[in-house]
Design an enzyme around this catalytic site. Structure first.
Site, short mmCIF file in Angstrom:
data_model
loop_
_atom_site.label_atom_id
_atom_site.label_comp_id
_atom_site.label_asym_id
_atom_site.label_seq_id
_atom_site.Cartn_x
_atom_site.Cartn_y
_atom_site.Cartn_z
N ASN A 1 0.82 -1.21 0.00
CA ASN A 1 0.00 0.00 0.00
C ASN A 1 0.85 1.26 0.00
O ASN A 1 1.95 1.28 0.55
CB ASN A 1 -0.94 0.01 1.21
CG ASN A 1 -1.96 -1.10 1.13
OD1 ASN A 1 -2.10 -1.73 0.08
ND2 ASN A 1 -2.66 -1.34 2.21
N HIS B 1 5.88 -0.59 -2.66
CA HIS B 1 5.42 0.19 -3.81
C HIS B 1 5.47 1.70 -3.57
O HIS B 1 4.80 2.46 -4.28
CB HIS B 1 4.01 -0.27 -4.22
CG HIS B 1 3.99 -1.69 -4.71
ND1 HIS B 1 2.85 -2.46 -4.77
CD2 HIS B 1 5.01 -2.50 -5.15
CE1 HIS B 1 3.16 -3.67 -5.23
NE2 HIS B 1 4.45 -3.73 -5.45
N CYS C 1 13.72 22.79 -9.28
CA CYS C 1 14.67 22.86 -10.40
C CYS C 1 13.95 23.07 -11.73
O CYS C 1 14.59 23.22 -12.77
CB CYS C 1 15.53 21.59 -10.45
SG CYS C 1 14.74 20.18 -11.27
N GLY D 1 -5.37 -9.05 2.72
CA GLY D 1 -6.01 -8.14 1.77
C GLY D 1 -5.25 -7.88 0.50
O GLY D 1 -5.23 -6.75 0.01
N SER E 1 -4.73 -9.35 -3.56
CA SER E 1 -5.18 -10.30 -4.59
C SER E 1 -4.01 -11.18 -5.02
O SER E 1 -4.20 -12.17 -5.71
CB SER E 1 -5.76 -9.55 -5.78
OG SER E 1 -4.80 -8.64 -6.28
P1 NAD Z 1 -5.92 -5.50 -5.13
O1 NAD Z 1 -6.85 -4.36 -5.33
O2 NAD Z 1 -5.42 -6.21 -6.30
O3 NAD Z 1 -6.65 -6.60 -4.20
C1 NAD Z 1 -7.32 -6.27 -3.03
C2 NAD Z 1 -7.64 -7.55 -2.30
O4 NAD Z 1 -8.20 -7.23 -1.04
C3 NAD Z 1 -8.64 -8.45 -3.03
O5 NAD Z 1 -8.14 -9.77 -3.04
C4 NAD Z 1 -9.90 -8.36 -2.17
O6 NAD Z 1 -10.64 -9.57 -2.18
C5 NAD Z 1 -9.32 -8.07 -0.80
N1 NAD Z 1 -10.19 -7.35 0.13
C6 NAD Z 1 -11.11 -6.39 -0.13
N2 NAD Z 1 -11.66 -5.94 0.99
C7 NAD Z 1 -11.08 -6.62 2.02
C8 NAD Z 1 -11.22 -6.58 3.43
N3 NAD Z 1 -12.08 -5.75 4.04
N4 NAD Z 1 -10.46 -7.43 4.17
C9 NAD Z 1 -9.59 -8.30 3.59
N5 NAD Z 1 -9.41 -8.36 2.24
C10 NAD Z 1 -10.15 -7.52 1.46
O7 NAD Z 1 -4.74 -4.95 -4.20
P2 NAD Z 1 -3.24 -5.44 -4.04
O8 NAD Z 1 -3.19 -6.93 -4.03
O9 NAD Z 1 -2.69 -4.66 -2.91
O10 NAD Z 1 -2.44 -5.01 -5.36
C11 NAD Z 1 -2.74 -3.88 -6.08
C12 NAD Z 1 -1.69 -2.78 -6.16
O11 NAD Z 1 -2.46 -1.61 -5.95
C13 NAD Z 1 -0.64 -2.71 -5.13
O12 NAD Z 1 0.54 -2.55 -5.82
C14 NAD Z 1 -0.86 -1.40 -4.35
O13 NAD Z 1 0.29 -0.60 -4.38
C15 NAD Z 1 -1.90 -0.66 -5.11
N6 NAD Z 1 -3.02 -0.09 -4.34
C16 NAD Z 1 -2.82 0.48 -3.12
C17 NAD Z 1 -3.87 1.01 -2.42
C18 NAD Z 1 -3.61 1.63 -1.08
O14 NAD Z 1 -2.50 2.07 -0.80
N7 NAD Z 1 -4.62 1.64 -0.19
C19 NAD Z 1 -5.17 0.97 -2.94
C20 NAD Z 1 -5.36 0.37 -4.20
C21 NAD Z 1 -4.27 -0.16 -4.87
#
Ligand code: NAD
Length: 238
Positions: free
Chosen positions: A101, A118, A149, A186, A188
């Site tokens: 995140n 990330h 700059c 949390g 994917s």
């Molecule tokens: P993703 O969006 O691909 O997957 C999110 C996952 O979380 C899913 O598998 C979903 O089923 C699960 N999920 C949803 N609600 C949940 C809950 N309440 N409790 C537990 N699980 C839950 O996200 P990812 O796998 O982190 O990869 C995506 C990329 O997106 C990462 O590189 C990240 O940097 C970026 N991202 C970051 C943020 C953030 O900083 N909050 C938000 C969106 C995407």
């Protein structure tokens, strides 16, 4: 497949714990995930905006998206799952928090050292001179922002197709291989190399516990897959 009680016992007994979080841990704080409902902005897919190519083509469009995400995140607060990880860090002699995140909610909850694979949406980087600095202004006064700059500024995050910050993956791998319990929350688990830490921890001998609202590609290979929201399950696991 083990249940919550078994997972709690593993976690209680472990001295060495590593945790990897993804967007799902911040979903209950109101921050949209990339995959699943609510992740779209003006019909663009994140994969079409979070890339060096998209930024080269249209930096203003990419910055409008980041400005929108910064606004959403600024209104959000850490939830029970972020707070539970702070408690776990206090309890364990060896603890590493790895996150995909960029939202900074682990920092705001009070977690100590965080491996931000990330990057951080609250940091800026100059594409010309390489300067790197924090910026929490919401909204940003002028898009796209520029460095002192004169160079074009980009968000301090890792985009699809870019390498991770120097040495950080090594540190994450070290923590995953040394952990007795590896908690995956949390994510994917489709974005690499971060997702590779799950089989890596398992092969290194860790008990792997997954928390997600949906099954993932790794659910069948982990030692315990707990289905449900992180904000409810994580406090129960502790
Ligand atoms: P993703 O969006 O691909 O997957 C999110 C996952 O979380 C899913 O598998 C979903 O089923 C699960 N999920 C949803 N609600 C949940 C809950 N309440 N409790 C537990 N699980 C839950 O996200 P990812 O796998 O982190 O990869 C995506 C990329 O997106 C990462 O590189 C990240 O940097 C970026 N991202 C970051 C943020 C953030 O900083 N909050 C938000 C969106 C995407």
């Amino acid at each position: 497949m083990a249940d919550l009680d078994q997972a709690r016992e593993w976690l209680t007994r472990a001295d060495s714990v590593a945790v990897m979080t993804g967007a799902g841990i911040s979903a209950e704080s109101g921050i949209p995930t990339f995959r699943g409902s609510g992740g779209l902005w003006k019909d663009y897919k994140p994969e079409d905006l979070a890339t060096p190519e998209a930024f080269a083509r249209d930096p203003r469009l990419v910055w409008e998206w980041y400005n929108w995400r910064r606004e959403t995140i600024a209104k959000a607060a850490p939830n029970a799952a972020h707070r539970a990880l702070v408690e776990l860090e206090i309890r364990k002699p060896r603890f590493t928090l790895i996150t995909q995140n960029v939202d900074g909610l682990h920092d705001r909850a009070g977690s100590g050292k965080i491996l931000k694979l990330h990057g951080d949406i609250w940091r800026m980087r100059c594409t010309a001179c390489g300067a790197n600095w924090p910026d929490r202004r919401v909204p940003l006064p002028k898009l796209p922002p520029h460095c002192a700059c004169g160079g074009l500024t980009r968000p301090g995050v890792v985009w699809f197709g870019e390498p991770l910050p120097d040495g950080m993956m090594k540190e994450a791998e070290h923590a995953a291989s040394a952990a007795q319990v590896f908690l995956v929350i949390g994510t994917s688990a489709v974005v690499h190399p971060a997702a590779g830490l799950i089989p890596y921890a398992k092969q290194s001998g860790a008990r792997v516990i997954e928390i997600n609202t949906e099954p993932t590609a790794y659910s069948a290979m982990v030692d315990c897959a707990l289905l449900g929201p992180a904000g409810e399950l994580l406090p129960k696991l502790l």
